[in-house]
Design an enzyme around this catalytic site. Structure first.
Site, PDB file in Angstrom:
ATOM      1  N   ASN A  31      11.603   0.302   0.890  1.00  0.00           N
ATOM      2  CA  ASN A  31      10.594   1.329   1.200  1.00  0.00           C
ATOM      3  C   ASN A  31       9.868   1.096   2.527  1.00  0.00           C
ATOM      4  O   ASN A  31       9.382   2.055   3.138  1.00  0.00           O
ATOM      5  CB  ASN A  31       9.586   1.374   0.042  1.00  0.00           C
ATOM      6  N   TYR A  38      11.892   8.779  14.966  1.00  0.00           N
ATOM      7  CA  TYR A  38      11.729   8.519  13.527  1.00  0.00           C
ATOM      8  C   TYR A  38      12.839   9.218  12.734  1.00  0.00           C
ATOM      9  O   TYR A  38      13.470   8.620  11.857  1.00  0.00           O
ATOM     10  CB  TYR A  38      10.356   9.015  13.092  1.00  0.00           C
ATOM     11  N   ARG A  73       0.850  -1.200   0.000  1.00  0.00           N
ATOM     12  CA  ARG A  73       0.000   0.000   0.000  1.00  0.00           C
ATOM     13  C   ARG A  73       0.889   1.256   0.000  1.00  0.00           C
ATOM     14  O   ARG A  73       2.112   1.162  -0.012  1.00  0.00           O
ATOM     15  CB  ARG A  73      -0.895   0.004   1.240  1.00  0.00           C
ATOM     16  N   LYS A 115      15.653   7.641  10.193  1.00  0.00           N
ATOM     17  CA  LYS A 115      15.746   8.020   8.780  1.00  0.00           C
ATOM     18  C   LYS A 115      17.115   8.642   8.461  1.00  0.00           C
ATOM     19  O   LYS A 115      17.598   8.546   7.330  1.00  0.00           O
ATOM     20  CB  LYS A 115      14.598   8.952   8.408  1.00  0.00           C
ATOM     21  N   ASP A 143       9.062  -9.993   6.135  1.00  0.00           N
ATOM     22  CA  ASP A 143       9.250  -9.162   7.327  1.00  0.00           C
ATOM     23  C   ASP A 143      10.677  -8.636   7.247  1.00  0.00           C
ATOM     24  O   ASP A 143      11.642  -9.390   7.421  1.00  0.00           O
ATOM     25  CB  ASP A 143       9.055  -9.991   8.598  1.00  0.00           C
ATOM     26  N   VAL A 144      10.824  -7.350   6.983  1.00  0.00           N
ATOM     27  CA  VAL A 144      12.161  -6.801   6.724  1.00  0.00           C
ATOM     28  C   VAL A 144      13.075  -6.857   7.944  1.00  0.00           C
ATOM     29  O   VAL A 144      14.289  -6.665   7.819  1.00  0.00           O
ATOM     30  CB  VAL A 144      12.100  -5.342   6.184  1.00  0.00           C
TER      31      VAL A 144
END
Ligand code: NAD
Length: 267
Positions: free
Chosen positions: A92, A161, A18, A165, A65-66
């Protein structure tokens, strides 16, 4: 956009069920690539793959599952056997959990570190192993990691977060250096998307109100737009087109960089 031909390429898009990942998978397919979607969301992932296939593309789904090394090994093996190769990885998949620093919850920060940092690190590991000259795919390729404008600005409420990143940014640069030095033939770049008003972006704006940082969602979003020279939020297609560019031969001499796709908001 157009012009960036990916005919014959075989791509795995993590978190492609998605959101931005689904848009990236669709754009890669439109550019000619065969696409595997890897995600925790099996039903939605299969639906996205079917929708790409029904538009004439070649697409499949693999559970991934990364955060899990074995899951990566299985997903890459499935990609190679189903698509007949593997030369593009779009790292991603990501999660965002807002919090003020004074309220940081170890479990939430660990979840973001697991998905956003470990997930990208393991993706690079398995892509390199598969794509390097002695690997089972063996034809080199390109990896595009999805960082965030949160790695290039200081925005309240998203410290954890932003840290993860920023780590994606550094993983990208070191990976590009290792790939070059060791002759893997894999370019590695990342994008820094600006805020997109999808599930994740809308939740983030709502969180700013919940955390007491803005009085309303509209004022939070308005301030983000005010900080953006191009004067709007991002759209899925903005991110997807940038990924297609970095994946394509149009970016053949580009590696180890981060491309802001944020309307100028970041630094
Ligand atoms: N939406 C935004 O405004 C925005 C802005 C900047 C960066 N990003 C980044 O873009 C990427 C995509 O975000 P999105 O907006 O599409 O979010 P989203 O929540 O809609 O999609 C994330 C996808 O990742 C998958 N995922 C989560 N954990 C996973 C795991 N352990 N293994 C495999 N898949 C997993 C989810 O199931 C989902 O399909 C993320 O890395 C996000 O941090 C988003």
């Amino acid at each position: 956009m157009g012009g960036f031909d990916l005919t014959g390429r075989k791509a795995l898009v993590t978190g492609g069920a998605r959101g931005l990942g689904a848009g990236m998978a669709e754009a890669l397919s439109r550019a000619g690539a065969a696409v595997m979607i890897g995600d925790l969301l099996e039903e939605q992932g299969r639906r996205t793959a079917e929708s790409i296939a029904s538009s004439g593309g070649r697409a499949g789904f693999v559970p991934l599952d990364v955060t899990d090394d074995d899951s990566w090994a299985a997903a890459v093996a499935a990609t190679i056997s189903e698509l007949g190769g593997f030369d593009l990885l779009i790292n991603n998949a990501g999660v965002e959990i807002s919090s003020l620093i004074v309220d940081l919850e170890p479990k939430q920060l660990r979840t973001m570190l697991d998905v956003n940092v470990l997930g990208v690190g393991l993706g690079l590991k398995h892509a390199f192993r598969a794509m390097r000259p002695d690997g089972p795919a063996g034809a080199g390729g390109a990896v595009v990691n999805v960082s965030s404008v949160a790695a290039t600005i200081a925005f309240p409420g998203i410290a954890g977060y932003s840290a993860t990143k920023s780590a994606v940014d550094r993983l990208t640069r070191v990976a590009a250096a290792e790939s070059g030095k060791l002759g893997y033939g894999v370019r590695v770049n990342c994008i820094y998307p600006g805020l997109v008003a999808n599930e994740m972006g809308t939740q983030l704006a709502q969180d700013m109100v919940t955390l007491g940082l803005w009085p309303t969602v509209e004022s939070a979003v308005g301030d983000v737009i005010g900080l953006t020279p191009l004067g709007r939020l991002g759209e899925t297609a903005d991110m997807a087109d940038a990924v297609v560019f970095l994946a394509s031969d149009a970016a053949r001499f580009v590696t180890g960089v981060g491309l802001p796709v944020d309307g100028g908001m970041g630094t």
